[in-house]
Design a protein around this motif. Structure first.
Motif, PDB file in Angstrom:
ATOM      1  N   MET A   1      14.603   1.965  12.940  1.00  0.00           N
ATOM      2  CA  MET A   1      14.112   2.371  11.599  1.00  0.00           C
ATOM      3  C   MET A   1      15.236   3.095  10.857  1.00  0.00           C
ATOM      4  SD  MET A   1      10.869   4.769  10.557  1.00  0.00           S
ATOM      5  CE  MET A   1       9.725   3.509  11.137  1.00  0.00           C
ATOM      6  N   ALA A   2      15.394   2.815   9.575  1.00  0.00           N
ATOM      7  CA  ALA A   2      16.457   3.407   8.781  1.00  0.00           C
ATOM      8  C   ALA A   2      16.243   4.909   8.628  1.00  0.00           C
ATOM      9  CB  ALA A   2      16.519   2.747   7.409  1.00  0.00           C
ATOM     10  N   ASP A   3      17.356   5.630   8.577  1.00  0.00           N
ATOM     11  CA  ASP A   3      17.288   7.067   8.371  1.00  0.00           C
ATOM     12  C   ASP A   3      16.842   7.350   6.937  1.00  0.00           C
ATOM     13  OD1 ASP A   3      18.198   9.877   9.416  1.00  0.00           O
ATOM     14  OD2 ASP A   3      19.018   9.659   7.385  1.00  0.00           O
ATOM     15  N   HIS A   4      15.847   8.218   6.801  1.00  0.00           N
ATOM     16  CA  HIS A   4      15.284   8.495   5.471  1.00  0.00           C
ATOM     17  C   HIS A   4      16.325   9.093   4.531  1.00  0.00           C
ATOM     18  CE1 HIS A   4      11.517   7.193   6.857  1.00  0.00           C
ATOM     19  NE2 HIS A   4      11.077   8.329   7.422  1.00  0.00           N
ATOM     20  N   TYR A   5      17.197   9.953   5.056  1.00  0.00           N
ATOM     21  CA  TYR A   5      18.220  10.551   4.205  1.00  0.00           C
ATOM     22  C   TYR A   5      19.196   9.492   3.693  1.00  0.00           C
ATOM     23  CZ  TYR A   5      16.594  15.100   5.913  1.00  0.00           C
ATOM     24  OH  TYR A   5      15.834  16.187   6.206  1.00  0.00           O
ATOM     25  N   GLU A   6      19.544   8.529   4.577  1.00  0.00           N
ATOM     26  CA  GLU A   6      20.439   7.452   4.157  1.00  0.00           C
ATOM     27  C   GLU A   6      19.769   6.549   3.132  1.00  0.00           C
ATOM     28  OE1 GLU A   6      21.695   5.387   7.622  1.00  0.00           O
ATOM     29  OE2 GLU A   6      22.885   7.057   8.424  1.00  0.00           O
ATOM     30  N   VAL A   7      18.452   6.309   3.310  1.00  0.00           N
ATOM     31  CA  VAL A   7      17.718   5.465   2.361  1.00  0.00           C
ATOM     32  C   VAL A   7      17.779   6.057   0.957  1.00  0.00           C
ATOM     33  CG1 VAL A   7      15.428   4.619   1.721  1.00  0.00           C
ATOM     34  CG2 VAL A   7      16.208   4.444   4.090  1.00  0.00           C
ATOM     35  N   LEU A   8      17.622   7.383   0.876  1.00  0.00           N
ATOM     36  CA  LEU A   8      17.638   8.035  -0.436  1.00  0.00           C
ATOM     37  C   LEU A   8      19.052   8.382  -0.886  1.00  0.00           C
ATOM     38  CD1 LEU A   8      14.593  10.465  -0.116  1.00  0.00           C
ATOM     39  CD2 LEU A   8      14.696   8.310  -1.346  1.00  0.00           C
ATOM     40  N   GLY A   9      20.023   8.316   0.018  1.00  0.00           N
ATOM     41  CA  GLY A   9      21.407   8.603  -0.353  1.00  0.00           C
ATOM     42  C   GLY A   9      21.669  10.071  -0.560  1.00  0.00           C
ATOM     43  N   VAL A  10      21.015  10.936   0.245  1.00  0.00           N
ATOM     44  CA  VAL A  10      21.210  12.379   0.142  1.00  0.00           C
ATOM     45  C   VAL A  10      21.628  12.913   1.501  1.00  0.00           C
ATOM     46  CG1 VAL A  10      19.547  12.649  -1.740  1.00  0.00           C
ATOM     47  CG2 VAL A  10      18.777  12.846   0.629  1.00  0.00           C
ATOM     48  N   SER A  11      22.189  14.120   1.525  1.00  0.00           N
ATOM     49  CA  SER A  11      22.577  14.758   2.778  1.00  0.00           C
ATOM     50  C   SER A  11      21.351  15.360   3.450  1.00  0.00           C
ATOM     51  CB  SER A  11      23.621  15.847   2.512  1.00  0.00           C
ATOM     52  OG  SER A  11      23.069  16.876   1.704  1.00  0.00           O
ATOM     53  N   ARG A  12      21.508  15.704   4.711  1.00  0.00           N
ATOM     54  CA  ARG A  12      20.371  16.255   5.465  1.00  0.00           C
ATOM     55  C   ARG A  12      20.002  17.661   5.004  1.00  0.00           C
ATOM     56  NH1 ARG A  12      19.242  12.769   9.560  1.00  0.00           N
ATOM     57  NH2 ARG A  12      17.722  14.238  10.447  1.00  0.00           N
ATOM     58  N   ASP A  13      20.899  18.353   4.321  1.00  0.00           N
ATOM     59  CA  ASP A  13      20.569  19.680   3.795  1.00  0.00           C
ATOM     60  C   ASP A  13      20.266  19.644   2.292  1.00  0.00           C
ATOM     61  OD1 ASP A  13      23.076  19.087   2.905  1.00  0.00           O
ATOM     62  OD2 ASP A  13      23.993  21.005   3.471  1.00  0.00           O
ATOM     63  N   ALA A  14      19.910  18.479   1.791  1.00  0.00           N
ATOM     64  CA  ALA A  14      19.595  18.338   0.360  1.00  0.00           C
ATOM     65  C   ALA A  14      18.346  19.150   0.012  1.00  0.00           C
ATOM     66  CB  ALA A  14      19.385  16.870   0.010  1.00  0.00           C
ATOM     67  N   SER A  15      18.324  19.710  -1.210  1.00  0.00           N
ATOM     68  CA  SER A  15      17.165  20.465  -1.672  1.00  0.00           C
ATOM     69  C   SER A  15      16.038  19.521  -2.085  1.00  0.00           C
ATOM     70  CB  SER A  15      17.550  21.352  -2.855  1.00  0.00           C
ATOM     71  OG  SER A  15      17.905  20.555  -3.973  1.00  0.00           O
ATOM     72  N   THR A  16      14.843  20.087  -2.220  1.00  0.00           N
ATOM     73  CA  THR A  16      13.694  19.292  -2.649  1.00  0.00           C
ATOM     74  C   THR A  16      13.932  18.669  -4.017  1.00  0.00           C
ATOM     75  OG1 THR A  16      12.213  20.742  -1.390  1.00  0.00           O
ATOM     76  CG2 THR A  16      11.208  19.366  -3.090  1.00  0.00           C
ATOM     77  N   ASP A  17      14.592  19.416  -4.905  1.00  0.00           N
ATOM     78  CA  ASP A  17      14.865  18.890  -6.242  1.00  0.00           C
ATOM     79  C   ASP A  17      15.851  17.726  -6.181  1.00  0.00           C
ATOM     80  OD1 ASP A  17      14.528  19.188  -9.157  1.00  0.00           O
ATOM     81  OD2 ASP A  17      16.652  19.665  -9.127  1.00  0.00           O
ATOM     82  N   GLU A  18      16.852  17.828  -5.307  1.00  0.00           N
ATOM     83  CA  GLU A  18      17.817  16.727  -5.164  1.00  0.00           C
ATOM     84  C   GLU A  18      17.145  15.480  -4.605  1.00  0.00           C
ATOM     85  OE1 GLU A  18      21.941  19.254  -4.321  1.00  0.00           O
ATOM     86  OE2 GLU A  18      20.616  18.689  -2.659  1.00  0.00           O
ATOM     87  N   ILE A  19      16.223  15.679  -3.646  1.00  0.00           N
ATOM     88  CA  ILE A  19      15.495  14.542  -3.072  1.00  0.00           C
ATOM     89  C   ILE A  19      14.642  13.866  -4.135  1.00  0.00           C
ATOM     90  CG2 ILE A  19      13.659  13.935  -1.450  1.00  0.00           C
ATOM     91  CD1 ILE A  19      14.793  16.057   0.436  1.00  0.00           C
ATOM     92  N   LYS A  20      13.999  14.667  -4.977  1.00  0.00           N
ATOM     93  CA  LYS A  20      13.149  14.109  -6.024  1.00  0.00           C
ATOM     94  C   LYS A  20      13.977  13.314  -7.036  1.00  0.00           C
ATOM     95  CE  LYS A  20       9.828  16.614  -7.689  1.00  0.00           C
ATOM     96  NZ  LYS A  20       9.061  17.641  -8.438  1.00  0.00           N
ATOM     97  N   LYS A  21      15.118  13.872  -7.435  1.00  0.00           N
ATOM     98  CA  LYS A  21      15.971  13.166  -8.403  1.00  0.00           C
ATOM     99  C   LYS A  21      16.467  11.841  -7.831  1.00  0.00           C
ATOM    100  CE  LYS A  21      17.610  17.233 -10.913  1.00  0.00           C
ATOM    101  NZ  LYS A  21      18.800  18.071 -11.244  1.00  0.00           N
ATOM    102  N   ALA A  22      16.858  11.850  -6.543  1.00  0.00           N
ATOM    103  CA  ALA A  22      17.341  10.614  -5.920  1.00  0.00           C
ATOM    104  C   ALA A  22      16.249   9.556  -5.883  1.00  0.00           C
ATOM    105  CB  ALA A  22      17.853  10.916  -4.508  1.00  0.00           C
ATOM    106  N   TYR A  23      15.008   9.972  -5.557  1.00  0.00           N
ATOM    107  CA  TYR A  23      13.910   9.015  -5.496  1.00  0.00           C
ATOM    108  C   TYR A  23      13.601   8.423  -6.869  1.00  0.00           C
ATOM    109  CZ  TYR A  23       9.235   7.157  -5.367  1.00  0.00           C
ATOM    110  OH  TYR A  23       8.158   6.345  -5.528  1.00  0.00           O
ATOM    111  N   ARG A  24      13.569   9.260  -7.881  1.00  0.00           N
ATOM    112  CA  ARG A  24      13.225   8.762  -9.211  1.00  0.00           C
ATOM    113  C   ARG A  24      14.290   7.764  -9.701  1.00  0.00           C
ATOM    114  NH1 ARG A  24      10.905  13.694 -12.827  1.00  0.00           N
ATOM    115  NH2 ARG A  24      10.298  11.921 -14.108  1.00  0.00           N
ATOM    116  N   ARG A  25      15.547   8.057  -9.376  1.00  0.00           N
ATOM    117  CA  ARG A  25      16.618   7.136  -9.780  1.00  0.00           C
ATOM    118  C   ARG A  25      16.473   5.791  -9.079  1.00  0.00           C
ATOM    119  NH1 ARG A  25      21.005   6.259  -6.995  1.00  0.00           N
ATOM    120  NH2 ARG A  25      20.733   8.202  -5.807  1.00  0.00           N
ATOM    121  N   LEU A  26      16.208   5.816  -7.762  1.00  0.00           N
ATOM    122  CA  LEU A  26      16.065   4.570  -7.016  1.00  0.00           C
ATOM    123  C   LEU A  26      14.789   3.831  -7.391  1.00  0.00           C
ATOM    124  CD1 LEU A  26      17.265   5.807  -3.507  1.00  0.00           C
ATOM    125  CD2 LEU A  26      18.480   4.271  -5.069  1.00  0.00           C
TER     126      LEU A  26
END
Length: 371
Positions: A1-26
């Motif tokens: 199974m693909a790593d969730h952080y790699e799927v979203l293109g963020v680091s493992r210490d990414a903030s919640t806001d960074e995760i949200k921005k990455a998801y909305r862009r993708l």
């Protein structure tokens, strides 16, 4: 199974806001309406599922600890594309739940009035009839807001929902927005024949009298709350509360120290030497005082139970009277001769320094000055 952080293109210490921005862009890049390819749809599912796991603190913690995805199925706990876009772009989009009309009945605002008391009123409490200028129920329509024989009608623009929807074509497809109906102001109904007395508000301004029993022991700045005695709400909504702020006027002879009353008694030198009895006028009647022979300035006479009744309790404080011996400043020759003869016979020592101590009367005097 693909790593969730790699799927979203963020680091493992990414903030919640960074995760949200990455998801909305993708999500915008991979949405089927924008990218119809089969590969894009699969990637969209992976991106959505990865976001669902990493956006929740508990599921992200379990995932980081190797405990699996920690999220339910159905695209990470979402009910489908409609729920996804409702989460990010607001209620009403993608088939979200319809908003409800708001009620005309609202809770009334709280009211504040001020009342001034004398110190004597604080000893046992007082009764006051307070004039309050506030909103009261309209007696003509009794809060219905309508003329007699009429009633609100369903808004023909929003159909009674209180909201209207607007569909906009965008890169993400058809996006539906919801906003309060401008015709009925979100109530879902209109009043074609408003009450002539209150103008369709269900309440009018009026002056009314509120009876108030002020308890003993109150002090300046204290606020008493009378639940349900404030202004009535719109359309006959529940009353707010009434707050009464107390101010206690200073007294020329008495001051307050907690539940005790303080006073200063001036005693002539002969009475201080010989002792005497006197009567003073207290806040609740006459008080008998016995002044012992040889009383000194700073001595305190305590009369139990003649102070203030506490705010919470029944045991009254004390009346404490500080003695101030008054030395005569003008003597005729005969009076001066008597004093000189007295001094020779008593052989009193001359003025001298004594061990310093902060006398109780000095403390009382400082308190008097601060009131």
């Amino acid at each position: 199974m693909a790593d969730h952080y790699e799927v979203l293109g963020v680091s493992r210490d990414a903030s919640t806001d960074e995760i949200k921005k990455a998801y909305r862009r993708l999500a915008r890049q991979l949405h089927p309406d924008v990218n119809p390819g089969d590969d894009a749809a699969e990637k969209f599912k992976l991106v959505t599922h990865a976001y669902d796991v990493l956006s929740d603190d508990d599921s992200r913690r379990r995932y980081d600890m190797g405990g699996g995805d920690g999220a339910a199925g159905n695209f990470g706990g979402f009910g489908g594309f409609g729920d996804i876009f409702e989460t990010f772009f607001g209620a009403g989009q993608g088939g979200g739940r319809a908003a409800r009309p708001r009620s005309r009945r609202e809770r009334g605002q709280d009211a504040l009035v001020r009342v001034t008391l004398d110190l004597g009123d604080v000893v046992f409490g007082a009764h006051r009839d307070i004039e309050v200028d506030t909103a009261v129920l309209c007696e003509t329509c009794n809060g219905s807001c309508c003329q007699e024989g009429t009633s609100p009608v369903t808004c023909d623009i929003c159909g009674g929902s209180g909201h209207v929807q607007r569909q906009v074509r965008s890169l993400l497809g058809n996006v539906v927005t919801s906003q309060p109906c401008g015709t009925c102001e979100g109530y879902g109904t209109t009043i074609p024949y408003p009450c002539g007395t209150c103008g369709g508000q269900g309440r009018v301004r009026s002056r009314r009298t509120v009876s108030l029993d002020i308890p003993a022991g109150v002090e300046t700045g204290l606020r008493l709350q009378l639940p349900g005695s404030g202004e009535v709400g719109k359309a006959g909504g529940p009353h707010g509360d009434l707050y009464v702020e107390v101010t206690v006027n200073p007294h020329p002879s008495f001051s307050r120290d907690g539940d005790d009353l303080l006073a200063t008694l001036e005693v002539s030198m002969p009475d201080a030497v010989l002792g005497t009895e006197t009567t003073i006028q207290g806040l609740d009647g006459e008080v008998e005082l016995e002044i012992r022979s040889g009383v000194q300035s700073g001595d305190v006479l305590t009369i139990k139970g003649r102070g203030i009744t506490p705010l919470r309790g029944t045991q009254r404080g004390d009346l404490r009277v500080g003695v101030q011996v008054v030395t005569p400043t003008k003597l005729d020759s005969a009076q001066r001769a008597l004093i000189e003869d007295f001094a020779k016979k008593t052989k009193a020592p001359g003025p001298q320094l004594a061990q310093f101590q902060q006398g109780l009367f000095s403390k009382l005097r400082d308190r008097f000055r601060s009131h």
